[in-house]
Write a protein that holds these residues in place. Structure first.
Motif, PDB file in Angstrom:
ATOM      1  N   LEU A  89       0.831  -1.199   0.000  1.00  0.00           N
ATOM      2  CA  LEU A  89       0.000   0.000   0.000  1.00  0.00           C
ATOM      3  C   LEU A  89       0.872   1.260   0.000  1.00  0.00           C
ATOM      4  O   LEU A  89       1.890   1.322   0.684  1.00  0.00           O
ATOM      5  CB  LEU A  89      -0.934   0.021   1.205  1.00  0.00           C
ATOM      6  N   LYS A  90       0.463   2.263  -0.767  1.00  0.00           N
ATOM      7  CA  LYS A  90       1.188   3.519  -0.890  1.00  0.00           C
ATOM      8  C   LYS A  90       0.501   4.619  -0.075  1.00  0.00           C
ATOM      9  O   LYS A  90      -0.682   4.529   0.240  1.00  0.00           O
ATOM     10  CB  LYS A  90       1.266   3.945  -2.349  1.00  0.00           C
ATOM     11  N   GLU A  91       1.253   5.678   0.213  1.00  0.00           N
ATOM     12  CA  GLU A  91       0.701   6.831   0.927  1.00  0.00           C
ATOM     13  C   GLU A  91       1.087   8.119   0.219  1.00  0.00           C
ATOM     14  O   GLU A  91       2.228   8.285  -0.213  1.00  0.00           O
ATOM     15  CB  GLU A  91       1.201   6.884   2.374  1.00  0.00           C
ATOM     16  N   VAL A  92       0.124   9.015   0.083  1.00  0.00           N
ATOM     17  CA  VAL A  92       0.373  10.374  -0.391  1.00  0.00           C
ATOM     18  C   VAL A  92      -0.335  11.327   0.561  1.00  0.00           C
ATOM     19  O   VAL A  92      -1.160  10.907   1.391  1.00  0.00           O
ATOM     20  CB  VAL A  92      -0.145  10.591  -1.837  1.00  0.00           C
ATOM     21  N   ARG A  93      -0.016  12.623   0.431  1.00  0.00           N
ATOM     22  CA  ARG A  93      -0.700  13.642   1.226  1.00  0.00           C
ATOM     23  C   ARG A  93      -1.656  14.394   0.319  1.00  0.00           C
ATOM     24  O   ARG A  93      -1.258  14.921  -0.711  1.00  0.00           O
ATOM     25  CB  ARG A  93       0.304  14.607   1.847  1.00  0.00           C
TER      26      ARG A  93
END
Length: 269
Positions: A251-255
């Motif tokens: 899983l990836k994370e961005v703001r």
């Protein structure tokens, strides 16, 4: 920040203690909350509570004379206690009831609110809110119409209270994953068919969270007033780097809008 399910569980928790009770006193120990607490809140004194409702993340304590509007802010919580119980640090407002109980608003960061709405008026904080997500007014067709021409990310779009109220960060992450929609996709480029998948998923996700929180209600008067983020299996929120429950991709994370946004790069398009 408490999201709509947490606020709704708080409403369900305090409702049995307030409805049809007479408010004898309103004590304001610190008027410097998100907005100054108005003197008009004392108009509740001597009034019977006719209903405890929720609009978006605001709790409404209604009487024949007007309505007190409560918001829990970032860290606020409500407790129903016996009258005379010692105050805790950060207890800023207390509603004393004739039946021997008191409702206290505790808010360490003071981002919450305690406001007043006169009978027949509409407070500015409530005036431009979109539909409630758990009502028939919230539909895929509404989302589709509101999104036309919008270039903002769909996650920010569904978190906009002018579009629909109460879809906070946690449940926006979860709903978009279940619908297979990438959170950064432009809202205006999403088809009606995909909104027809997303709208019921938002309803189901919020309803499930409220239902899971119901187990706290029987102990509400004895608890610390914090229903919390319920014991549920979150599929993406807070799981950056962990495997997707569907395809096992990391899983990836961005703001987005200064909020953590976790998604699956394979399942969400």
């Amino acid at each position: 920040m408490p999201e709509l399910p947490e606020v709704e569980v708080s409403r369900l928790g305090i409702q049995p203690y307030l409805t049809e009770q007479v408010i004898t006193h309103v004590k304001v120990y610190n008027e410097k909350l998100r907005w100054p607490v108005p003197q008009d809140v004392h108009l509740l004194e001597g009034e019977q509570v006719t209903a405890v409702k929720r609009r978006a993340k605001y709790l409404l304590i209604e009487s024949a004379h007007g309505t007190a509007i409560l918001h829990l802010g970032m860290s606020g919580n409500l407790r129903v206690v016996d009258q005379g119980e010692p105050l805790k640090k950060h207890d800023h407002v207390e509603i004393i009831l004739a039946g021997g109980k008191s409702l206290r608003l505790n808010d360490p960061r003071r981002f919450g609110a305690f406001l007043w709405q006169a009978k027949g008026a509409l407070h500015p904080t409530l005036a431009k809110l979109g539909p409630e997500p758990l009502t028939v007014e919230f539909t895929a067709e509404h989302l589709f119409a509101m999104s036309r021409g919008k270039k903002q990310a769909v996650k920010q779009f569904i978190m906009d209270n002018h579009v629909v109220v109460g879809v906070g960060n946690i449940y926006a992450n979860e709903s978009l994953f279940k619908a297979g929609i990438h959170p950064k996709k432009e809202a205006g480029k999403i088809s009606l068919k995909r909104y027809q998948a997303l709208a019921p998923i938002i309803k189901e996700t919020l309803s499930a969270a409220i239902k899971q929180g119901g187990t706290t209600l029987k102990d509400f008067a004895q608890s610390d007033g914090k229903p919390g983020y319920f014991a549920q299996e979150l599929l993406v929120y807070g799981r950056k780097g962990e495997p997707c429950v569907t395809c096992e991709t990391s899983l990836k994370e961005v703001r987005l809008g200064q909020r953590s946004t976790v998604y699956c790069p394979k399942c969400q398009r």
